[in-house]
Design an enzyme around this catalytic site. Sequence first.
Site, PDB file in Angstrom:
ATOM      1  N   ASP A  42       1.014  -1.109   0.126  1.00  0.00           N
ATOM      2  CA  ASP A  42      -0.075   0.054   0.045  1.00  0.00           C
ATOM      3  C   ASP A  42       0.922   1.156  -0.140  1.00  0.00           C
ATOM      4  OD1 ASP A  42      -1.927  -1.881   0.269  1.00  0.00           O
ATOM      5  OD2 ASP A  42      -2.905  -0.598   1.943  1.00  0.00           O
ATOM      6  N   ASP A  43       0.329   2.370  -0.190  1.00  0.00           N
ATOM      7  CA  ASP A  43       0.803   3.748   0.032  1.00  0.00           C
ATOM      8  C   ASP A  43       1.757   4.339  -1.148  1.00  0.00           C
ATOM      9  OD1 ASP A  43      -0.963   3.485   2.180  1.00  0.00           O
ATOM     10  OD2 ASP A  43       0.521   4.084   3.671  1.00  0.00           O
ATOM     11  N   HIS A  64      -5.851   3.002  -4.064  1.00  0.00           N
ATOM     12  CA  HIS A  64      -5.813   3.090  -2.310  1.00  0.00           C
ATOM     13  C   HIS A  64      -6.534   4.518  -2.427  1.00  0.00           C
ATOM     14  CE1 HIS A  64      -4.845   1.961   1.535  1.00  0.00           C
ATOM     15  NE2 HIS A  64      -3.872   2.719   1.601  1.00  0.00           N
ATOM     16  N   HIS A  85      -5.716   9.342   0.568  1.00  0.00           N
ATOM     17  CA  HIS A  85      -5.610   8.681   1.556  1.00  0.00           C
ATOM     18  C   HIS A  85      -6.480   9.156   2.895  1.00  0.00           C
ATOM     19  CE1 HIS A  85      -3.639   5.937   4.348  1.00  0.00           C
ATOM     20  NE2 HIS A  85      -3.411   5.036   3.361  1.00  0.00           N
ATOM     21  N   TYR A 112      -6.529   2.852   5.771  1.00  0.00           N
ATOM     22  CA  TYR A 112      -6.882   2.156   7.039  1.00  0.00           C
ATOM     23  C   TYR A 112      -7.738   0.866   7.047  1.00  0.00           C
ATOM     24  CZ  TYR A 112      -5.395   7.032   7.256  1.00  0.00           C
ATOM     25  OH  TYR A 112      -4.680   8.334   7.134  1.00  0.00           O
ATOM     26  N   HIS A 160       3.538  -2.357   3.149  1.00  0.00           N
ATOM     27  CA  HIS A 160       3.597  -1.052   2.681  1.00  0.00           C
ATOM     28  C   HIS A 160       4.864  -0.832   1.665  1.00  0.00           C
ATOM     29  CE1 HIS A 160       0.527  -0.796   5.825  1.00  0.00           C
ATOM     30  NE2 HIS A 160       0.052   0.263   5.110  1.00  0.00           N
TER      31      HIS A 160
HETATM   32 ZN   LIG Z   1      -2.810   3.263   3.035  1.00  0.00          ZN
END
Ligand SMILES: [Zn+2]
Length: 270
Positions: free
Chosen positions: A46-47, A99, A103, A140, A196
């Site tokens: 992610d991210d 995603h 965020h 999250y 991540h």
């Molecule tokens: Zn995230």
Amino acid sequence: MKVASLLFFAGVFASVQAETVNEVLRRSGVVISECKLPKTAALTFDDGPNQYNVDIGTTLRKYGAKGTFFICGNLYHCIYDYADSVRKLFLQGHQIASHSWSHPDLAKLNVSAITAELEKTDQAIQDIIGFRPAYMRPPYGSYNDNVTAVAKARGQDVVIWNFDSQDWNSLTANQSETRYSDFVATKPNTVLALNHETYNTTAHEVLPYAIKLLQKNGYRLVTVAECVGGKPYLPPKPPKPPHLPPPPPHSPPHGHLPRHFLDVRGKTCS
Ligand SMILES: [Zn+2]
């Protein structure tokens, strides 16, 4: 008395109906927390897009594995500045998924704000790889009926996980590796792992460890779409300007960029 009874039943009926509508909305949006195909493992990151994404893709490839990248439009970096690396991951057969744009906790937004977060991201991903993601992960892991309903209306499934490396929670590489070992020791039928791409230790220490551990225990490392038996991408929205050739109806074979992907040079997130 009669009127009161009628009102009472009308009230009950209305509340049952409201509940039913919510239930239907909730159930109509698919929330995936596990792979379906036995002995598959989907490593997710992610991210991003971020500086280690190509390293992660290359390590996965070295072991004959595929990963899934849940990327944002504009979190740590503007997605357009990472267009080349996202394309590289796509061409290596890894899955590109959404995603959100910035965020936020989507469960705290209204329907139009959720829609805007997803639409901007999907359009950017379409600009870069030529297709829209068929899967999204709410930041999250936070979602409610509105989030699942919006995702569903967009043709997307919501993806959570059944294993969390907790790299986001200040764990050392060793601690994340122990979590992987402990989980695999429970002999799960499938693994859908949260990682991540933003951490050096995840990219360069935990990832090779996890790949070797999972493969040694007989898991096939595949994308989320593959592990649930779905398609990774949705057809693109018709591009503007209209003189571009029409998009193909299906996802491309791995290793091919569709001919209609756009030149994103000069695009910005502001
Ligand atoms: Zn995230």
